[in-house]
Design an enzyme around this catalytic site. Sequence first.
Site, PDB file in Angstrom:
ATOM      1  N   ILE A 164       1.004  -0.824  -0.450  1.00 49.98           N
ATOM      2  CA  ILE A 164       0.190  -0.183   0.372  1.00 49.98           C
ATOM      3  C   ILE A 164       0.734   1.260  -0.349  1.00 49.98           C
ATOM      4  O   ILE A 164       0.241   2.155  -0.242  1.00 49.98           O
ATOM      5  CB  ILE A 164      -0.746   0.026   1.359  1.00 49.98           C
ATOM      6  CG1 ILE A 164      -0.352  -0.323   2.574  1.00 49.98           C
ATOM      7  CG2 ILE A 164      -2.274  -1.169   1.095  1.00 49.98           C
ATOM      8  CD1 ILE A 164      -0.734   0.004   4.099  1.00 49.98           C
ATOM      9  N   ASP A 170       7.549  17.775   9.246  1.00 48.44           N
ATOM     10  CA  ASP A 170       7.430  17.382   8.256  1.00 48.44           C
ATOM     11  C   ASP A 170       5.497  17.534   7.736  1.00 48.44           C
ATOM     12  O   ASP A 170       5.206  16.255   7.981  1.00 48.44           O
ATOM     13  CB  ASP A 170       7.692  16.226   7.708  1.00 48.44           C
ATOM     14  CG  ASP A 170       8.165  15.809   6.279  1.00 48.44           C
ATOM     15  OD1 ASP A 170       7.843  16.680   5.824  1.00 48.44           O
ATOM     16  OD2 ASP A 170       8.265  14.858   5.970  1.00 48.44           O
TER      17      ASP A 170
END
Length: 867
Positions: free
Chosen positions: A580, A709
């Site tokens: 995934i 981030d």
Amino acid sequence: MRANRSLYLGIFCALATATLIHCQSQTGYISIDCGTPLNEVDRDIVSGIYYASDDAFITTGVNFNVSEEYGYPKNLNLPYVLGDVRAFPQGNRNCYSLKPSKAKDNLYLIRASFMHGNYDGSGGNEKALPEFDLYLNVNFWSTVKFKNASEQVNKEILTFSDSENIYVCLVNKGKGTPFISGLELRPVNSSIYGTEFGRNVSLVLFKRWDTGYLNGTGRYQNDVYDRIWSPYTQVSWISTKTDAYIDIFQSGYRPPDEVIKTAASPENDDDPMELLWTSDDPNARFYAYLYFAELETIEKNESRKIKIMWNGSPVSETPIVPSSKYSMTFSNSRAFTGKDHLISVEKTVDSTLAPILNAIEIFTVQSLDEFSTAIEDVQAIESIKSTYKVKKVWSGDPCSPRLFPWEGIGCSYNNRNHQIKSLNLSSSGLQGPIALAFRDISLLESLDLSNNDLHENVPEFLADLKHLKFLNLKGNNFTGFIPKSLLKKIKAGVLVLSADDQNLCNSSSCQDKNKNNMVVAIVVATSVIFLLVVLVIIWIVLRQRKRGANSGPRPLLPSGKRRFTNSEVSSITNNFNKVIGKGGFGIVYLGSLEDGTQIAVKMIKDSSFGKSNVPSSSSSSSSKQFQVEAELLLTVHHRNLASFVGYCDDDRSMALIYEYMANGNLQDYLSSENAEDLSWEKRLHIAIDSAQGLEYLHHGCRPPIVHRDVKTANILLNDNLEAKIADFGVSKVFPEDDLSQVETAVMGTPGYIDPEYYRTFMLNEKSDVYSFGVVLLELITGQRAIVKTEAGDKISVVHYVEPFFETGELDGVVDPLLRGDFSSDSAWKFVDVAMSCVRDRGYNRPTMNHVVSELQQCLAAELSRES
Ligand SMILES: *[C@@H]1O[C@H](CO)[C@@H](O)[C@H](O)[C@H]1NC(C)=O
Ligand SMILES: *[C@@H]1O[C@H](CO)[C@@H](O)[C@H](O)[C@H]1NC(C)=O
Ligand SMILES: *[C@@H]1O[C@H](CO)[C@@H](O)[C@H](O)[C@H]1NC(C)=O
Ligand SMILES: *[C@@H]1O[C@H](CO)[C@@H](O)[C@H](O)[C@H]1NC(C)=O
Ligand SMILES: *[C@@H]1O[C@H](CO)[C@@H](O)[C@H](O)[C@H]1NC(C)=O
Ligand SMILES: *[C@@H]1O[C@H](CO)[C@@H](O)[C@H](O)[C@H]1NC(C)=O
Ligand SMILES: *[C@@H]1O[C@H](CO)[C@@H](O)[C@H](O)[C@H]1NC(C)=O
Ligand SMILES: *[C@@H]1O[C@H](CO)[C@@H](O)[C@H](O)[C@H]1NC(C)=O
Ligand SMILES: *[C@@H]1O[C@H](CO)[C@@H](O)[C@H](O)[C@H]1NC(C)=O
């Protein structure tokens, strides 16, 4: 509801006239057959009264039928309500709550009836019969006890009501289980009984005798107040009776026809009629109401004049001359007090005829001197009770009577109104957040909420409780941080807090957030992360050495988390079947745990670390510290942070296992066709969720965690589109690219990097705020962080929005996929918040606390438009 039903019962009356000669108006009656199955309404054949079951009036207790030998059909004369009972094996105090139609300032007759009837199969012998107390609201009413199982006990009280609710409470004194058979409330004309001595007392019925009549049932359908009159006579008395009309409406007392039309008089005209009793309580105060009407025709040369004596002193100043036209009621204006009482009804010296007495009622006065709980406290605790569906026997007034307050409640009894001082809801199955209602218990000193399923934040408002000294929150699922205001109190030594450390930031490490502390904390955070990186390297070296030595793997991650072997990982990912995601560190696979929970497994390639420039020094103490720090990062839990499920760390592989988020990341979602259905409200929810995740990292954790981030690709969406921030902290532990970068380079992703950080290398939480501003702009515009202009240039979404923002052109900003379907107030505010986040200078940017509350206002604006 049911109370209202009995108001309508008056209507049935019209139907009942067909079979009954007298029709009693039952308007305002509340007639309860305790212990009857739900929804049954039935009419007592003898009294003609309709009884409802008691479910609408009480939530506690157990229903029983009396045993056959006492009940129907054997005992045909048994009043309807006595056939079954409701018993209260649990709780000190169980209360029926009656809500009469016009409660305030009205006088009510309330009657509770009891017959044991061996309902519990105890044999019904004297020893097995209980003794318990009856309270009306907060005041003692009467003690209920029985001579045998077939004795029918009625307790009756006349009281003014000063609130909407009248509580009838059965109090367990430890002498057997209380039970009740029937409960009735009748409105009474407020200008009779007791008006002489004020409304702060009740009258408890002692005797109500219909003198001179022996054949009646005692209960008459033409008694508008539904009083029960006991036939009474003495051997030296004779009875008289009339069929003539006597007006009973002259006064408010309205004795029923049958009662007033019979009378007793002494056999010997000159004898007094004497009523004698002894009171157990020498301080008891009695009031007697004597009823008179002349039943004979009085000749011109005759007269009947009556005087009333109490213990030898006259009670009436002028003689009573009964009228043949209407009934009259006489009562003492000053209470009879003492142990022994003798009322004597005598003829006056100049009376030619004997005295008569048609009826008499004797009451004792019950002072209403106990105070109720302050109304604010009652409202608060009732709200808490209903919010959490508290399964305690909590009925009637919380604090009073003071010997039997609600379970878990302690009160202060100093004031005129009692107030709740302590509340113990430990192990009470509470679920959800802490309700605002707690704040309204203003005198609360001790609050024990331990061992429930409470979650979300520990609310700030708890600090508003000025007197709170003890707060126990252990054994719950709280997240977030302990509010500053509470911490202040803890530090000041006025509050003792017990809480679990694993979810909440530990109070001693949670410091006040002033600006200076913040900078220090951030520096600490930065160095912690840096230290982690170094430690990872050390750990890898050690690990490789250990591997060579073939010793077992050392636990890297906290033991509380689940640890998997490589073969388990292989089986939960169905042999690494579904990929995934991919990253520099390795591949992400979909898996599922035994309980079906879907998870994402990040396999860490050893080669990720292969390039590392490994420092050669190592020590077991720093390795230990690494574990401590890793543990700290991995114990961060919040609803809006992707959670860490477990890890694998064996010879063959390393993996980190996360909660799986079905809808992937926000960046992909915004650029997929799903974005079509992403309404403004949904976008606001996503914004708020992720803002809360960041808020938690910044303000909920000490030292604060700067994500470094923040980007749409790091915001994951579950199947309910709830957003969670991913890759906080851990991304520093396992950096995706070259480890050496961490030491020198600015972390982050182009388009999201705080320009100030870029210039100065000074990292602080405001850098995350900048990146989050970019995320907000992506959410509203539907653009990426870096926008390709028509001219082919690549510009930041910030610069893309800027000109529209300055000229106020909302249409230029908002994603066309929203098709104008949003509140422009909400959208403007949103753009405003986003633009404030991306201000050039960090100190001009808002904190995440502020951002969250602004976004919530955006949502409120949107919701109010929708409704
Ligand atoms: C009492 O008896 C009635 C029938 O006479 C029955 O329907 C009811 O369930 C019984 N109640 C209890 C508590 O046993
Ligand atoms: C039960 O007690 C009442 C009241 O004292 C009495 O009238 C009745 O006769 C007693 N019944 C039996 C069965 O003992
Ligand atoms: C009730 O109120 C009256 C005045 O209305 C007062 O004289 C009396 O003392 C009060 N009784 C009690 C028990 O408070
Ligand atoms: C009571 O009833 C009996 C018989 O039914 C009757 O003889 C008697 O007179 C009645 N007593 C009164 C006071 O009505
Ligand atoms: C209540 O009693 C007073 C006097 O005793 C009377 O004037 C009044 O009409 C009565 N009210 C009702 C509703 O019967
Ligand atoms: C009243 O008058 C009647 C006759 O009319 C007589 O029988 C009776 O004794 C008188 N009573 C008294 C008390 O004088
Ligand atoms: C609350 O009740 C529990 C048990 O019911 C008890 O263990 C605990 O000590 C109580 N808390 C307080 C503050 O008294
Ligand atoms: C906390 O939540 C988890 C799952 O969300 C649950 O399994 C656990 O029982 C809860 N803990 C408490 C003390 O209620
Ligand atoms: C926080 O930790 C300190 C020391 O580890 C401990 O004394 C204190 O009780 C903890 N605070 C809470 C709220 O648990």
